[in-house]
Enzyme design. Structure first.
Site, mmCIF file in Angstrom:
data_model
loop_
_atom_site.group_PDB
_atom_site.id
_atom_site.type_symbol
_atom_site.label_atom_id
_atom_site.label_comp_id
_atom_site.label_asym_id
_atom_site.label_seq_id
_atom_site.Cartn_x
_atom_site.Cartn_y
_atom_site.Cartn_z
ATOM 1 N N TYR A 259 -5.502 -3.175 13.287
ATOM 2 C CA TYR A 259 -6.268 -1.945 13.040
ATOM 3 C C TYR A 259 -7.705 -2.147 13.509
ATOM 4 O O TYR A 259 -8.654 -2.087 12.732
ATOM 5 C CB TYR A 259 -6.210 -1.584 11.549
ATOM 6 C CG TYR A 259 -4.843 -1.123 11.109
ATOM 7 C CD1 TYR A 259 -4.499 0.228 11.157
ATOM 8 C CD2 TYR A 259 -3.886 -2.023 10.681
ATOM 9 C CE1 TYR A 259 -3.245 0.662 10.769
ATOM 10 C CE2 TYR A 259 -2.625 -1.598 10.289
ATOM 11 C CZ TYR A 259 -2.314 -0.256 10.340
ATOM 12 O OH TYR A 259 -1.065 0.180 9.964
ATOM 13 N N GLU B 66 4.145 -8.265 7.143
ATOM 14 C CA GLU B 66 2.836 -8.869 6.876
ATOM 15 C C GLU B 66 2.866 -9.895 5.750
ATOM 16 O O GLU B 66 2.066 -9.840 4.817
ATOM 17 C CB GLU B 66 1.793 -7.779 6.574
ATOM 18 C CG GLU B 66 1.520 -6.857 7.746
ATOM 19 C CD GLU B 66 0.416 -5.836 7.456
ATOM 20 O OE1 GLU B 66 -0.086 -5.810 6.308
ATOM 21 O OE2 GLU B 66 0.076 -5.070 8.359
ATOM 22 N N GLU C 287 2.259 -1.624 14.277
ATOM 23 C CA GLU C 287 1.402 -0.705 13.520
ATOM 24 C C GLU C 287 0.045 -0.611 14.204
ATOM 25 O O GLU C 287 -0.478 -1.614 14.690
ATOM 26 C CB GLU C 287 1.183 -1.166 12.071
ATOM 27 C CG GLU C 287 2.369 -1.052 11.150
ATOM 28 C CD GLU C 287 2.015 -1.439 9.711
ATOM 29 O OE1 GLU C 287 0.822 -1.327 9.335
ATOM 30 O OE2 GLU C 287 2.925 -1.857 8.966
ATOM 31 N N ASP D 201 0.823 -1.209 0.000
ATOM 32 C CA ASP D 201 0.000 0.000 0.000
ATOM 33 C C ASP D 201 0.857 1.259 0.000
ATOM 34 O O ASP D 201 0.758 2.108 0.874
ATOM 35 C CB ASP D 201 -0.932 -0.014 1.224
ATOM 36 C CG ASP D 201 -1.937 1.133 1.180
ATOM 37 O OD1 ASP D 201 -2.402 1.459 0.081
ATOM 38 O OD2 ASP D 201 -2.227 1.702 2.251
#
Length: 635
Positions: free
Chosen positions: A496, A443, A532, A203
């Site tokens: 997240y 990831e 994160e 991303d």
């Protein structure tokens, strides 16, 4: 962070050969025996828009001036080429582009006793380099330097003329780092003829070009090729074990001196290996952990033979790193990471090295009270690592292993390349005091069957290269099915909650985050970093009650995470790294409004509300943990 796949218009470039490497990769520094000629500035540039992107090789553009092959434009180096023009074809271009620069080499450089080295700081992602039409090197992979000796080529061209041609291809395959796939679409009812796209699983925008400085430098024919320094201390005595590699001389006489910041010699030794002992040593401490953070000595390495002599100065810091099952110890004291994830990313220049931006970012880090960052998701410029050394900012050094989602990217070819990239990364950054941990991936699809062998091999190899630093990777996999986690020294988890999971529901964060920590620690009994977390914010967007994408929502996400961090850092959580330091560009998707907006600063480095909340927290953490030096004040 890596979310939905992105697509690009591409034409596949040809595969090139292997890379050429010298044994060492010391950062070029001027000395009494070495000179540097930087080649930054404007280069001639041409993208190969031919159908197969191979016209430049078919017509051998490197054999003559690039302008003779067709139209060229000005292109700044270092910079990404994507945002320099108004041409959308160049912004989204995938394939071969060509750079050229003509320089004059001083006549003294081509003498019998001198090496002339051409060094490229980084190029994305495959590069072929010619000098005066002669191929001198190839290199696979971005973000890391490569170089070749070119003096023999220069001697064959009287007058000192040196025409450097660099072809760069940013095509990504299943075996590259980061990986990608090429997709050919043959549907004339929906797409133009010969339609090809590049698929990726990361991303951030696939910027390309010559991102870091290109330079020529000299050394004597026999020279210091590599230096490795390992440090420790006992009481007030600092110990620096060193090993020096000299090439071109069978029995070099090596002298090593260590000088403090005032230039005073505090230790010396002779021989290509040895131990320097420093009385009343100044240790390298992180920012906000000591009144004199980032203390660096200068290690002067010189050797002299009957004909040649060489001098090189290496900055070194004395410090130790140790990991227990609940703590991360720097110089035998608990260290808590309160920092950021970053990107090399800015308007116009893309990923190009930019000194004003670099200095601004470090000023913002210190204003924020951040003591650390991760080089998400690739190695950053050497100049950034040197700044981290000087300012006492701790670094988790990550390779470009991002987007490893396809099972075919766990094959032998991928693993072989990944091992080679770690070779290059450790070789480049092994002597940086700021680097306290290696990260081999971000990831990956770590639940896939081949992931266990892949990461076991990769981490064991990295530890064999550098046994002094812990090794990790960053995971978003299920704790019970992650096949790479058994081999890491520190668990680094991305999550997240209330964003990608249960979007808009802030109330789930305390439950889900607490469960996350308990699950990971319960299974592995290793310290954990929240590597994160965060939420997108469109600057200036406000609602009450908070809604997603507003400044209020980001603050609430952070506060809910922080409440859990404060409980768990008393047990086994050793750090928190916000995603992200600043907004950054991504590919165009329906989930990205001109890039990723999870920054606590805008892309132009203006603070959002979350920056002020994080600033209060980080300075409070420095005080509460007893790390803030006496007299230090909230700036």
């Amino acid at each position: 962070e890596q979310r939905s796949p992105t697509t690009y218009y591409v034409r596949k470039g040809p595969s090139a050969g292997h890379a050429y490497h010298s044994c060492g990769m010391l950062f070029p520094r001027e000395s009494s025996s070495r000179e540097i000629k930087e080649l930054n500035g404007l280069w001639n540039f041409r993208a190969d828009h031919s159908l197969n992107r191979n016209l430049g090789f078919e017509q051998a553009w490197y054999k003559s001036r690039l302008a003779e092959s067709g139209p060229v434009i000005d292109m700044p180096v270092p910079a990404s080429y994507n945002d320099i023009t108004q041409d959308p074809r160049l912004r989204d271009f995938i394939g071969w582009v060509w750079y050229e620069r003509e320089v004059l080499v001083p006549s003294g450089w081509v003498s019998e006793g001198t090496r002339v080295v051409l060094r490229v700081g980084s190029a994305h992602y495959y590069s072929v380099v010619w000098v005066n039409g002669i191929k001198v090197m190839e290199h696979e992979g971005g973000h890391l330097p490569f170089e070749a000796e070119i003096v023999e080529v220069l001697r064959n061209n009287p007058g000192g003329a040196c025409r450097i041609t660099i072809a760069v291809n940013n095509t990504l395959t299943l075996q590259t780092l980061p990986p990608g796939t090429i997709q050919h679409i043959d549907d004339p009812t929906r797409y133009p003829a010969d339609y090809v796209v590049q698929n990726t699983n990361f991303d951030f925008f696939n910027y390309a070009g010559l991102h870091r400085p290109v330079m020529l430098y000299t050394t004597p024919k026999a020279y210091v090729d590599d230096i490795t320094v390992l440090t420790t201390f006992a009481d007030n005595i600092g110990l620096l074990s060193y090993q020096v590699s000299v090439l071109g001389s069978p029995n070099p006489t090596v002298t090593v001196t260590l000088s403090d910041k005032g230039g005073r010699c505090v230790a010396s030794s002779t021989g290509p290996s040895g131990v320097l002992k420093v009385t009343d040593a100044n240790l390298w401490w992180p920012y906000l952990m000591h009144e004199n953070p980032g203390y660096l000595y200068s290690m002067g390495v010189s050797w002299a033979g009957s004909v040649y002599e060489d001098v090189y100065a290496l900055p070194v810091g004395i410090r130790t790193v140790q990991v227990t099952n609940t703590q991360f110890l720097l110089n035998n004291k608990p260290f808590y990471f309160h920092g950021v994830n970053k990107h090399e990313d800015a308007d116009i220049r893309g990923k190009g090295l930019d000194w004003p931006l670099m200095v601004k970012d470090f000023n913002l880090l210190k204003w924020l009270g951040a003591n650390s960052f991760r080089t998400s998701h690739y190695p950053y410029a050497e100049e950034i690592m040197q700044m981290a050394d000087r300012h006492g900012i701790v670094v988790i050094d990550e390779c470009p292993g991002v987007g490893i989602k396809d099972i075919r990217s766990f094959g032998n070819a991928s693993l072989s390349h990944h091992l080679a990239v770690m070779d290059e990364l450790v070789r480049r950054d092994k002597n940086h005091a700021s680097v306290v941990m290696w990260s081999v991936a971000n990831e990956p699809a770590a639940e896939m069957p081949p992931a266990g062998f892949y990461f076991k091999t990769l981490m064991a190899h990295t530890k064999s290269l550098d046994p002094t630093r812990p090794v990790t990777f960053i995971t978003d996999s299920n704790f019970a099915r992650d096949k790479g986690a058994p081999y890491v020294d520190v668990i680094c988890v991305n999550s997240y909650f209330s964003w990608y999971h249960d979007p808009g529901h802030l109330e789930v964060i305390p439950f889900q985050l607490n469960t996350q920590f308990e699950n990971w620690y319960g299974k592995y009994q290793k310290p954990i970093i929240q590597s994160e977390y965060g939420a997108d914010v469109v600057p200036g967007l406000h609602t009450d009650p908070p809604m997603m994408f507003t400044e209020e929502y980001q603050k609430m996400v952070l506060q809910n995470y922080h409440d859990v961090f404060d409980r768990k850092r008393k047990e086994y959580v050793i750090g928190e790294l916000i995603w992200n330091f600043a907004d950054f560009m991504t590919a165009q998707t329906v989930t990205r409004v001109v890039g990723n907006k999870k920054g606590i600063f805008s892309r132009q480095r203006h603070p959002k509300a979350g920056a002020f909340l994080l600033r209060e927290r980080y300075w409070r953490l420095a005080n509460e943990t007893g790390l803030l030096p006496v007299g230090a004040k909230y700036p």
